[in-house]
Design a protein around this motif. Structure first.
Motif, short mmCIF file in Angstrom:
data_model
loop_
_atom_site.label_atom_id
_atom_site.label_comp_id
_atom_site.label_asym_id
_atom_site.label_seq_id
_atom_site.Cartn_x
_atom_site.Cartn_y
_atom_site.Cartn_z
N UNK A 12 -0.72 1.59 1.15
CA UNK A 12 -1.33 0.91 2.30
C UNK A 12 -0.48 -0.28 2.72
N UNK A 15 -1.39 -4.04 1.80
CA UNK A 15 -1.33 -4.48 0.40
C UNK A 15 0.13 -4.77 0.08
N UNK A 17 1.60 -6.53 -1.92
CA UNK A 17 2.02 -6.65 -3.31
C UNK A 17 2.32 -5.30 -3.95
N UNK A 20 5.90 -4.87 -4.84
CA UNK A 20 6.27 -5.66 -6.02
C UNK A 20 5.78 -4.96 -7.29
N UNK A 21 4.55 -4.47 -7.23
CA UNK A 21 3.99 -3.80 -8.42
C UNK A 21 4.79 -2.56 -8.77
N UNK A 66 1.88 6.50 -13.23
CA UNK A 66 1.58 5.06 -13.29
C UNK A 66 1.50 4.47 -11.89
N UNK A 70 -1.67 2.27 -9.37
CA UNK A 70 -1.55 0.96 -8.71
C UNK A 70 -2.49 0.91 -7.52
N UNK A 71 -3.26 -0.16 -7.45
CA UNK A 71 -4.19 -0.34 -6.35
C UNK A 71 -3.42 -0.34 -5.03
N UNK A 72 -3.85 0.48 -4.07
CA UNK A 72 -3.19 0.53 -2.77
C UNK A 72 -2.25 1.72 -2.63
N UNK A 73 -1.89 2.36 -3.74
CA UNK A 73 -1.01 3.53 -3.65
C UNK A 73 -1.84 4.76 -3.25
#
Lengths: 165, 568
Positions: A12, A15, A17, A20-21, A66, A70-73
């Motif tokens: 998204x 998001x 970050x 970065x994540x 993994x 991640x939130x937003x993927x």
């Protein structure tokens, strides 16, 4: 077996970050990134990140899983680079060719490259292709005096998409 | 007419909406608007800790005991960075903690403003999720999402960073819909693993039915999934012996005929031998961490592994898996139960029983760990909650205390955080008021967070504190003794007079130096109305056995002191 692996991640836009994540995941696992390309994703409001990393298949599959956590993927997939096609765009700023213009145009034609900007101080050419091809093209342009190069990172697609459940 | 509230009020409302009853926190500049609003919401009880790390551990303790998110609050900068160890602890042990931090006003971000720190960046790899709220309009939904993410699937900590001016900005309060969770799952990237196929269940059941030497290894996931009754039913139907990891302790009752004990580095010899001889292992809610497997190349080489875990990325991560069952442990154990025939596994259980040896009396008479723990259990009853710290005493508390109630043992397993017990016990108390809660620490770990006694006194939190004092950082000293040529570098540790320390805090305190004093002191501490402290002066160089040397396989366990000294 270790080799170049392509990872494709759609996330998204809102998001910031997530990038970065995603990169942090690779950093933590000490996986080096050989290419990174970022562009609009398939749907409005999404971004697609494509990475080429050096690791084995199992590790690449695990990294994709993994990424999915991640939130937003929205989606994360992977394939071995040798099962796909990859292209990179290179822009090169060269010294003005002067009387070697014809020679430059011949070289560009050989590499399906184009002269896209011209000024008194420099010319800019574009060149696209797989890694070895653009590397060879750049070497051929060296004698014209390369001032600066910008590379896009690789965009890659699997040749035949494996059937997914 | 819609209610216009400040961000701080919206935050309080959103916490109320999530059913939050207690928060552990510490005020400061960037979180002041929240603290200004807090008294308007008396259902939110705030516990003022003495250090933000303790707030995170307390929230973690609360979360472990209830299964619901625990909440901690800190200001920006040092307040936020002090949470870090607590959040990493919660992350490693999958504990749903929601951390709220104040942040400098939006216009100041990136200018190295007073008490500014990039806590979202700092906590990125040690939280399940972390997020900054840039717009007060998003605040309520962000808080709802934070609780959802923290608690769903494989739980973990979530940090919400709120700039000061977002706390003071106003927006309309809209109550949560409550049915947005599937949308939130989609937004938050929550994904179930590949659907469990009938084929996989069948393969697992088949393997278990045909196994001659099967074992169940149960981890924290069993407790998190509330699957203790299903685990017991499954074990009793199949006759398969059960091993519980450090965080799986109390998922299966101690003393049950099928319970073997704890595996791994300090696992009993018969447990590790059983693993090495097993032909099928059903792992439920554990990650086959290196403290469990020893040298992974030498782990259970004859065993075909069936792995149940809610997180598909855990399966095959540390050990090769034959059958992967990614999903809810409760449901999957139920599904398997209907597919396995009843058995007794008698021959295999006899074989393991023959490996079992009476524990040698390793501790001198007097103030020995087993006597202390027996006395605590006898005086406190089966519904006591035991919170341990990290080190030698942690292993004694894990192995020597009989746990019969599910989720009655708490410890920092993954991160191994010294200083965890005292503050985490405060959180456990708020989950289980009226039942005894013991914080058992060594003299090292106790001194890392003993300041929280003041919190207990101020807030009336009746934790019973037990300090195992051997004058050393005992586990490190033990390693130095066994693996570093007895060079006791930086492990002798001086302590204050703990009884006078207790006195200074206005609580009851005892120093126990003789075995016959143990029971009386424990009884008196439990009878004391508030917090109480007992210092147990234990043998200085008592060791934890068995021990698998670091890097060795489970087959290379050193069973006792005699064997250790022969090797040294």
């Amino acid at each position: 077996m270790s080799g170049a692996q392509v990872l494709s991640v759609v996330y998204d836009d809102d998001r910031p970050f997530t990038l970065t994540r995603a990169v942090g995941l690779l950093r933590r696992r000490n996986v080096s990134i050989r290419s990174l390309a970022l562009g609009p994703g398939p749907a409005d409001g999404s971004t697609q990140l494509q990475l080429v990393v050096q690791t084995d298949r199992d590790d690449a599959e695990r990294i994709a899983m993994l990424f999915q956590k991640v939130v937003g993927v929205q989606a994360a997939t992977t394939f071995a680079a040798d099962r796909g096609v990859a292209r990179e765009l290179v822009l090169a700023r060269l010294r003005p060719p002067g009387e070697r213009l014809g020679e430059l145009l011949d070289t560009l034609q050989l590499y399906r490259a184009a002269l896209i900007d011209e000024s008194a101080e420099a010319v800019i050419v574009e060149l696209a292709g797989e890694e070895a091809f653009v590397g060879s093209g750049l070497r051929a342009l060296e004698s014209f005096g390369i001032i600066e190069v910008a590379r896009s990172g690789r965009a890659a697609l699997e040749r035949q998409r494996e059937a997914t459940a | 007419m819609a209610e216009m509230l400040t961000g701080a009020q919206i935050l309080c409302r959103a916490l109320e909406e999530q059913g939050v009853r207690v928060l552990f926190g510490y005020p400061g500049g960037a979180i002041m608007p929240f603290y200004h609003a807090l008294p308007e919401y008396p259902s939110l009880r705030h516990i003022l800790v003495r250090h933000e790390q303790a707030a995170a551990h307390a929230a973690d303790g609360y979360a472990r005991a209830t299964g619901r998110a625990g909440v901690c609050v800190a200001t920006s900068g040092p307040g936020a960075t002090n949470l870090v160890t607590g959040l990493a602890t919660a992350q490693m042990d999958n504990s749903p903690v929601v951390a709220i931090t104040g942040q400098v006003a939006r216009a100041m971000i990136g200018r190295d403003a007073f008490q500014e720190t990039d806590v979202v960046g700092i906590t990125l790899p040690i939280t399940k999720h972390s997020v900054m709220v840039h717009d007060v309009q998003d605040l309520a939904e962000t808080v709802r999402e934070a609780f959802h993410i923290a608690q769903e699937g494989r739980p973990g900590p979530v940090l919400v960073d709120i700039p000061k001016d977002v706390q003071t900005a106003r927006a309309e309060w809209r109550a949560g819909e409550g049915e947005n969770d599937s949308a939130r799952d989609a937004a938050s990237g929550t994904r179930a693993g590949a659907p469990i196929t009938e084929q996989a269940l069948h393969a697992a059941a088949e393997l278990l039915a045909r196994a001659e030497r099967p074992l169940i290894m149960a981890g924290h996931g069993v407790i998190l999934a509330d699957a203790c009754p299903e685990l017991r039913a499954f074990a009793e139907r199949t006759g398969i012996p059960v091993i519980t990891t450090l965080l799986g302790i109390s998922a299966f009752p101690d003393g049950h005929a099928l319970h073997l004990g704890m595996p791994g580095m300090h696992g009993e010899v018969h447990v590790n031998r059983a693993i090495q001889q097993a032909d099928v292992i059903l792992g439920v809610g554990l990650r086959f961490d290196d403290r469990v497997t020893g040298n992974v190349g030498g782990f259970a080489r004859q065993a075909r592994i069936i792995h149940i875990d809610v997180d598909p990325t855990e399966i095959g991560k540390n050990v090769p898996t034959e059958v992967a069952l990614a999903g809810d442990a409760k449901q999957l154990l139920c599904a398997l139960l209907g597919r396995v025939p009843p058995r007794e596994c008698r021959a295999w259980r006899d074989e393991i029983a023959a490996l079992r040896r009476e524990r040698e009396e390793q501790y001198r008479d007097g103030v020995a760990p087993d006597r202390i723990l027996r006395a605590i259990r006898e005086a406190s009853g089966p519904d006591a909650s035991i919170v341990s710290d990290v080190g030698q005493h942690q292993m004694w508390v894990a192995k020597l205390y009989p746990y019969t109630h599910p989720n009655s043992h708490f410890s920092s397993g993954g991160l191994g955080t010294m200083g965890f017990a005292v503050p985490a016990a405060m959180g456990v108390h708020f989950a289980r008021p009226g039942t005894p809660v013991w914080a058992i620490s060594g003299d090292g770990g106790f001194q890392m967070n003993l300041q929280e006694i003041a919190t207990m006194v101020q807030e009336g939190i009746p934790i019973k504190l037990a300090v195992f004092n051997n004058g050393y950082l005992g586990m490190v000293r033990q390693w130095q003794q066994l693996f570093h040529g007895r060079r006791y570098s930086a492990t002798p540790i001086w302590s204050p007079n703990f009884v006078r320390l207790a006195e200074a805090y206005g609580i009851a305190g005892w120093r126990v130096e003789r075995g016959e004093e143990i029971a009386g002191a424990v009884r008196a501490a439990l009878d004391a109305p508030g917090p109480a402290l007992i210092e147990f002066v234990i043998e200085q160089e008592a060791n934890v056995y068995p021990i698998v040397p670091p890097g060795a396989s489970l087959s290379e366990s050193i069973p006792d002191q005699r064997a250790a000294l022969a090797l040294a």
